[in-house]
Design a protein around this motif. Sequence first.
Motif, PDB file in Angstrom:
ATOM      1  N   LYS A  13       2.090  -1.584   5.901  1.00 54.38           N
ATOM      2  CA  LYS A  13       3.099  -0.567   5.674  1.00 54.38           C
ATOM      3  C   LYS A  13       3.924  -0.896   4.428  1.00 54.38           C
ATOM      4  O   LYS A  13       4.108  -2.055   4.074  1.00 54.38           O
ATOM      5  CB  LYS A  13       4.024  -0.457   6.892  1.00 54.38           C
ATOM      6  CG  LYS A  13       3.341   0.069   8.148  1.00 54.38           C
ATOM      7  CD  LYS A  13       4.337   0.196   9.294  1.00 54.38           C
ATOM      8  CE  LYS A  13       3.671   0.736  10.549  1.00 54.38           C
ATOM      9  NZ  LYS A  13       4.630   0.845  11.675  1.00 54.38           N
ATOM     10  N   HIS A  14       4.426   0.165   3.792  1.00 54.81           N
ATOM     11  CA  HIS A  14       5.263   0.013   2.612  1.00 54.81           C
ATOM     12  C   HIS A  14       6.536   0.846   2.781  1.00 54.81           C
ATOM     13  O   HIS A  14       6.510   1.914   3.400  1.00 54.81           O
ATOM     14  CB  HIS A  14       4.521   0.447   1.351  1.00 54.81           C
ATOM     15  CG  HIS A  14       3.322  -0.404   1.036  1.00 54.81           C
ATOM     16  ND1 HIS A  14       2.099  -0.206   1.653  1.00 54.81           N
ATOM     17  CD2 HIS A  14       3.174  -1.456   0.190  1.00 54.81           C
ATOM     18  CE1 HIS A  14       1.239  -1.096   1.187  1.00 54.81           C
ATOM     19  NE2 HIS A  14       1.859  -1.860   0.303  1.00 54.81           N
ATOM     20  N   GLY A  40      15.975   5.358  10.388  1.00 54.44           N
ATOM     21  CA  GLY A  40      14.720   4.617  10.360  1.00 54.44           C
ATOM     22  C   GLY A  40      14.399   3.994   9.020  1.00 54.44           C
ATOM     23  O   GLY A  40      13.293   3.481   8.826  1.00 54.44           O
ATOM     24  N   MET A  41      15.361   4.034   8.092  1.00 57.40           N
ATOM     25  CA  MET A  41      15.148   3.445   6.780  1.00 57.40           C
ATOM     26  C   MET A  41      15.417   1.943   6.819  1.00 57.40           C
ATOM     27  O   MET A  41      16.204   1.460   7.630  1.00 57.40           O
ATOM     28  CB  MET A  41      16.076   4.098   5.751  1.00 57.40           C
ATOM     29  CG  MET A  41      16.047   5.613   5.726  1.00 57.40           C
ATOM     30  SD  MET A  41      14.421   6.279   5.319  1.00 57.40           S
ATOM     31  CE  MET A  41      14.271   5.747   3.609  1.00 57.40           C
ATOM     32  N   VAL A  42      14.748   1.197   5.922  1.00 59.29           N
ATOM     33  CA  VAL A  42      15.081  -0.216   5.743  1.00 59.29           C
ATOM     34  C   VAL A  42      16.341  -0.269   4.892  1.00 59.29           C
ATOM     35  O   VAL A  42      16.358   0.200   3.753  1.00 59.29           O
ATOM     36  CB  VAL A  42      13.941  -0.992   5.057  1.00 59.29           C
ATOM     37  CG1 VAL A  42      14.337  -2.459   4.859  1.00 59.29           C
ATOM     38  CG2 VAL A  42      12.659  -0.895   5.888  1.00 59.29           C
ATOM     39  N   GLY A  48       3.467   1.978  -1.792  1.00 57.55           N
ATOM     40  CA  GLY A  48       2.568   0.833  -1.918  1.00 57.55           C
ATOM     41  C   GLY A  48       1.535   0.973  -3.022  1.00 57.55           C
ATOM     42  O   GLY A  48       0.778   0.032  -3.278  1.00 57.55           O
ATOM     43  N   HIS A  49       1.467   2.130  -3.660  1.00 56.69           N
ATOM     44  CA  HIS A  49       0.517   2.352  -4.746  1.00 56.69           C
ATOM     45  C   HIS A  49       1.183   2.142  -6.096  1.00 56.69           C
ATOM     46  O   HIS A  49       2.390   2.360  -6.242  1.00 56.69           O
ATOM     47  CB  HIS A  49      -0.057   3.770  -4.676  1.00 56.69           C
ATOM     48  CG  HIS A  49      -0.856   4.031  -3.436  1.00 56.69           C
ATOM     49  ND1 HIS A  49      -1.177   5.309  -3.023  1.00 56.69           N
ATOM     50  CD2 HIS A  49      -1.395   3.192  -2.521  1.00 56.69           C
ATOM     51  CE1 HIS A  49      -1.885   5.233  -1.906  1.00 56.69           C
ATOM     52  NE2 HIS A  49      -2.025   3.963  -1.581  1.00 56.69           N
ATOM     53  N   ALA A  50       0.412   1.748  -7.078  1.00 59.58           N
ATOM     54  CA  ALA A  50       0.953   1.610  -8.429  1.00 59.58           C
ATOM     55  C   ALA A  50       1.554   2.933  -8.874  1.00 59.58           C
ATOM     56  O   ALA A  50       0.994   4.003  -8.630  1.00 59.58           O
ATOM     57  CB  ALA A  50      -0.144   1.160  -9.391  1.00 59.58           C
ATOM     58  N   ALA A  98      11.318  -1.258  -3.475  1.00 62.50           N
ATOM     59  CA  ALA A  98      10.085  -0.906  -2.758  1.00 62.50           C
ATOM     60  C   ALA A  98       9.354  -2.191  -2.377  1.00 62.50           C
ATOM     61  O   ALA A  98       9.118  -3.058  -3.229  1.00 62.50           O
ATOM     62  CB  ALA A  98       9.206  -0.023  -3.633  1.00 62.50           C
ATOM     63  N   MET A  99       8.992  -2.302  -1.110  1.00 65.40           N
ATOM     64  CA  MET A  99       8.373  -3.526  -0.602  1.00 65.40           C
ATOM     65  C   MET A  99       7.340  -3.196   0.463  1.00 65.40           C
ATOM     66  O   MET A  99       7.405  -2.155   1.111  1.00 65.40           O
ATOM     67  CB  MET A  99       9.442  -4.444   0.025  1.00 65.40           C
ATOM     68  CG  MET A  99      10.442  -5.024  -0.954  1.00 65.40           C
ATOM     69  SD  MET A  99      11.644  -6.122  -0.140  1.00 65.40           S
ATOM     70  CE  MET A  99      12.708  -4.910   0.651  1.00 65.40           C
TER      71      MET A  99
END
Length: 444
Positions: free
Chosen positions: A2-3, A56-58, A187-189, A374-375
């Motif tokens: 997950k990202h 639900g956000m980090v 998670g994508h470039a 972003a992680m």
Amino acid sequence: MKHFEANFDGLVGPTHNYAGLSFGNVASYNNAAQHSNPKAAAKQGLQKAKALADLGMVQGVLAPQERPDLSTLRRIGFSGTDVQVLSDAAKQAPALLNSCCSASSMWTANAATVSPSADTRNGKVHFTPANLVDKLHRSIEPLTTGNILQATFNDERHFQHHHHLPEHAHFGDEGAANHTRLCSDYGHAGVELFVFGQSATQANMPKPAKFPARQTLEASQAVSRLHQLDEESCVFMQQNPEVIDLGVFHNDVISVGNQNVLFYHEQAFLDTQSKFDEIRRKMNTNVHFINVATEQVAIADAVKSYLFNTQIITLPNGNMAIIAPSDCQENPAVHAYLNELLTLNTPIKQVLYFDVKQSMQNGGGPACLRLRVAMNEQEVAAVNQHTLLNDDVFNRLNLWVDKHYRDQLAVSDLADPQLLIESRTALDELTQILKLGSVYQFQR
């Protein structure tokens, strides 16, 4: 795997005040010398951050810096006991004392530029603290900012920290306030959009005539090199100097992006179409460019309400929401536009309003208060977990604010030695709550 895009909000410091230090920031200047409420400011910021966590956000927090900054006052010639330094500075150089008491580190959109591991050649998340050389009160932040970031993102297997750029106007760097990452998925470039106000070396390029352009092209290029970004991962775009002269001191006052959405005012940029074509080519995916026309929202209304200094977040259900200040709700033109936006076929399906007036009156909206990181789930697990917001941390921080913060502060109070004691006591306790170690070593 997950990202996520995590938001790390700056905790408002105990010396939150309205000294009108930021030339070019209309709200900061217009509210100069008003009484502030540090306790309310801190609680407003915490409430907004907790609401995102509940969605639900980090969500994390970044510590404030020690203020008054006596080390800077001592470096410029004030000596003796702490009380003497404060007293002499207040009498001889009150403007310098005000700068050394600024709580502006609360606006962590200026803390640093962040590039996620999906974009960087060595597969690490990169951080470069902003040098903020254009404003004295902010130029004293970078060393401690770097310490706080390293104490928060403290696993060198996943995170790489750089020193801030040379402290010279040639490399004027204002951090993530002039940087937006666009991608199809976190998670994508993606494509990192660096927005600058002027070039330090190309005299033929346009620049504002009234207010300073705080971000240089050369600084943005330097950060992209430090972060090991490929040419195909970057777009360098100039902000319209005419809107800088209207009070748009950072790009995040005139545009905001999230994933494949860029929400912007039609007057935001120069060479807009060709740069958007470059973004489309490098993204190689559908991009939603949401253009707000001047006839819909005038620049003055955009600046006053901070329509674009909002956050766009992707909710767990995949829809996007705008996190807006209540000032947007109170401005008829802006509120009407946001209601209309929800009827259009864009990924933005919701607008949530929050009272952050203490920050707004000093020139910073919801987007100023947060640094986006972003992680992936391994990187989130490697973050200092004590800085991530949950019910327990939220309650502890609210009690901490109640214990240490004043509910009224005048600019004249900044010379009060008791305020220094209160601030240091508060930060000493905060380092224990957030497990930050000795992040304030450069300030003592």
